[in-house]
Design a protein around this motif. Structure first.
Motif, short mmCIF file in Angstrom:
data_model
loop_
_atom_site.label_atom_id
_atom_site.label_comp_id
_atom_site.label_asym_id
_atom_site.label_seq_id
_atom_site.Cartn_x
_atom_site.Cartn_y
_atom_site.Cartn_z
N ASP A 188 0.84 -1.20 0.00
CA ASP A 188 0.00 0.00 0.00
C ASP A 188 0.88 1.26 0.00
N GLU A 248 1.66 5.41 -2.08
CA GLU A 248 2.09 6.13 -3.28
C GLU A 248 3.54 5.80 -3.65
N LYS A 273 4.11 3.24 -6.28
CA LYS A 273 3.73 3.46 -7.69
C LYS A 273 5.02 3.78 -8.43
N GLY A 316 -6.43 5.06 -6.77
CA GLY A 316 -5.72 5.58 -7.93
C GLY A 316 -4.32 5.02 -8.09
N THR A 364 -11.89 1.77 -5.83
CA THR A 364 -12.50 1.61 -4.50
C THR A 364 -12.32 2.84 -3.61
N THR A 365 -11.69 3.92 -4.14
CA THR A 365 -11.70 5.18 -3.39
C THR A 365 -12.60 6.16 -4.13
N THR A 373 -15.87 1.55 3.75
CA THR A 373 -14.70 1.26 4.58
C THR A 373 -13.57 2.28 4.37
P1 NAD Z 1 -4.69 5.47 -2.99
O1 NAD Z 1 -4.82 4.63 -4.17
O2 NAD Z 1 -3.37 5.58 -2.32
O3 NAD Z 1 -5.77 5.01 -1.91
C1 NAD Z 1 -5.86 5.70 -0.69
C2 NAD Z 1 -5.83 4.73 0.50
O4 NAD Z 1 -7.11 4.13 0.62
C3 NAD Z 1 -4.83 3.60 0.37
O5 NAD Z 1 -4.26 3.37 1.63
C4 NAD Z 1 -5.70 2.42 -0.05
O6 NAD Z 1 -5.16 1.18 0.32
C5 NAD Z 1 -6.96 2.70 0.72
N1 NAD Z 1 -8.20 2.15 0.17
C6 NAD Z 1 -8.57 2.09 -1.11
N2 NAD Z 1 -9.83 1.66 -1.20
C7 NAD Z 1 -10.25 1.43 0.05
C8 NAD Z 1 -11.49 1.01 0.60
N3 NAD Z 1 -12.56 0.81 -0.16
N4 NAD Z 1 -11.57 0.88 1.94
C9 NAD Z 1 -10.51 1.16 2.73
N5 NAD Z 1 -9.33 1.59 2.27
C10 NAD Z 1 -9.21 1.75 0.94
O7 NAD Z 1 -5.12 6.98 -3.30
P2 NAD Z 1 -6.21 7.62 -4.29
O8 NAD Z 1 -6.53 8.93 -3.70
O9 NAD Z 1 -7.29 6.68 -4.64
O10 NAD Z 1 -5.37 7.84 -5.64
C11 NAD Z 1 -4.25 8.70 -5.68
C12 NAD Z 1 -3.44 8.34 -6.91
O11 NAD Z 1 -4.26 8.52 -8.06
C13 NAD Z 1 -2.21 9.19 -7.11
O12 NAD Z 1 -1.13 8.36 -7.44
C14 NAD Z 1 -2.56 10.09 -8.29
O13 NAD Z 1 -1.43 10.44 -9.05
C15 NAD Z 1 -3.49 9.20 -9.05
N6 NAD Z 1 -4.45 9.91 -9.92
C16 NAD Z 1 -4.55 9.50 -11.20
C17 NAD Z 1 -5.44 10.13 -12.05
C18 NAD Z 1 -5.59 9.64 -13.44
O14 NAD Z 1 -6.26 10.31 -14.24
N7 NAD Z 1 -5.02 8.51 -13.79
C19 NAD Z 1 -6.23 11.18 -11.58
C20 NAD Z 1 -6.11 11.57 -10.26
C21 NAD Z 1 -5.21 10.94 -9.42
#
Ligand code: NAD
Ligand code: GLY
Length: 392
Positions: free
Chosen positions: A76, A78, A81, A110, A134-135, A177
């Motif tokens: 888990d 960033e 990545k 993400g 899932t976020t 969650t």
């Molecule tokens: P993330 O993926 O780090 O998730 C955030 C936290 O939530 C992590 O600890 C994860 O394990 C946890 N988690 C995820 N789903 C969960 C759930 N349902 N229940 C409990 N915990 C959960 O962060 P994020 O905010 O989803 O994504 C950020 C990333 O997305 C960055 O790397 C950013 O650069 C990227 N991003 C990409 C785009 C794109 O267009 N591709 C756009 C915006 C952001």
């Protein structure tokens, strides 16, 4: 069950976003429909935290639809990545014997989606992939539009590819969650989407946040209620509205054309990001979740817009109120203004060495402004005011 179409100029690359509670159990069937009968194997990429909660259900659903499947879990965070994790993921795809007609499925936020998507973009020069975000941030933004990639030590998202998913499946029950700060981060990006592109979307988002209990815009109140509660369907509708908005931007400017400076450029989604990236970099990505930094960055960009005479003070107040509704933000007022300005110069979104700011003309209408048009005193005072703590 809301359904959003992402229409692209090349019709065979268009895809659907399916939104609703408890869709993980239908993932196998939905994936089979888009991947076709020749697809034998899918590689599920997730992380330990998400897989623990949702992995079993996901695998069951895929196996029930006759996919051979095995999971690969990244740690888990960033910091994972990275090219190193990408290498492991690609080796896993090869060892699993994935062929051209097979697919990658990304289950997570993400970080997982960006890495899994990039693995799918590069393995065998590109295979199909399905996003299962899932976020909240990934459901309304990251999973849609085909930006995939990883970070380098030199900066975030410096290596990547445009690779559109074949399908996006949003199970809104997974948000139950999600930790509070991740919700704040996601809502902040939601406010951004409304602010730059649609007053209706902005107001719908604010109404939803307010109905979550005054200044508490979290889903905590929803969580305690059965999924039949009217607010649960409202949540699906708000998420669908954001997906529709993101899809419309991607349809018009799939690859973020560098020459476009109009208000429909994909670049308007970077509203708040010039300051946000500087804040994240200065605090070594430890103090802010990305969306939290964007919340503060929008306030700074809003102040600049007002100080340049583009944005009415009442509109800025609406933006401040919307950001406040998203939940508490970490402190930024202790960071030296000059240091923030220096960190902004490293923004990779600059063109010819000049930062391009996304500013607001009104709620729902953004514009792209050359950084040279913003004088130093305006920038300094906007940073000072915009980064003052909001009161909750
Ligand atoms: P993330 O993926 O780090 O998730 C955030 C936290 O939530 C992590 O600890 C994860 O394990 C946890 N988690 C995820 N789903 C969960 C759930 N349902 N229940 C409990 N915990 C959960 O962060 P994020 O905010 O989803 O994504 C950020 C990333 O997305 C960055 O790397 C950013 O650069 C990227 N991003 C990409 C785009 C794109 O267009 N591709 C756009 C915006 C952001
Ligand atoms: N989140 C920015 C984009 O998809 O363009």
């Amino acid at each position: 069950m809301p359904l959003v179409q992402v229409r692209l100029p090349q019709r065979q690359r268009s895809y659907e976003i399916v939104i609703g509670p408890d869709l993980l159990s239908k993932l196998g069937r939905l994936s089979r429909t888009v991947l076709g009968s020749q697809s034998r194997r899918v590689a599920l990429i997730s992380n330990t935290a998400v897989f623990e909660r949702y992995g079993r259900r996901t695998l069951q659903s895929l196996r029930a639809a006759n996919f051979k499947t095995s999971p690969w879990l990244m740690p888990d965070g960033e910091q994972h990545k990275s090219l190193r994790s990408l290498g492991y993921a690609l080796e896993f795809l090869a060892e699993s014997g994935l062929e051209r007609g097979d697919a990658v499925i990304a289950l997570g936020g993400g970080v997982v989606g960006d890495l899994a998507g990039f693995a799918a973009a590069t393995y065998l020069r590109g295979i199909a992939f399905v996003q299962v975000p899932t976020t909240l941030l990934a459901q309304i933004d990251a999973a849609i539009g085909g930006k995939t990639g990883v970070n380098l030590p030199a900066g975030k998202n410096l290596v990547g590819a445009f690779h559109q998913p074949h399908l996006v499946v949003i199970d809104t029950a997974t948000l139950q969650t999600l930790p509070q700060r991740e919700l704040t981060s996601g809502w902040s990006e939601a406010v951004k989407q409304g602010a730059v592109g649609s007053r209706k979307l902005f107001e719908q988002t604010c109404r939803f946040l307010q109905s979550g209990g005054g200044t508490d815009l979290s889903l905590r109140t929803i969580k305690k209620r059965p999924r039949t509660d009217v607010r649960a369907t409202d949540l699906d509708e708000v998420i669908a509205a954001h997906c529709r908005f993101k899809a419309s931007i991607v349809t018009r400017d799939e690859r973020e054309d560098i020459d476009r400076t109009d208000h429909k450029s994909r670049r308007i989604l970077n509203f708040g990001h010039t300051t946000a990236h500087a804040l994240e970099r200065l605090t070594r990505y430890r103090r802010f979740r990305h969306g939290e930094a964007v919340g503060l960055g929008m306030l700074v960009a809003g102040e600049i817009s007002k100080n340049l005479g583009m944005l009415a003070p009442g509109e800025l107040e609406s933006l401040r109120e919307a950001v406040r509704l998203c939940g508490p933000l970490p402190r930024a007022s202790d960071l030296a203004i000059e240091t923030i300005i220096r960190a902004m110069r490293l923004d990779k979104k600059s063109v010819g060495g000049v930062t391009r700011w996304i500013l607001l003309e009104r709620i729902g209408r953004a514009c792209i402004v050359d950084g040279k048009e913003i004088d130093k005193p305006t920038l300094r005072s906007s940073l000072r005011t915009g980064l003052q703590p909001l009161y909750w």
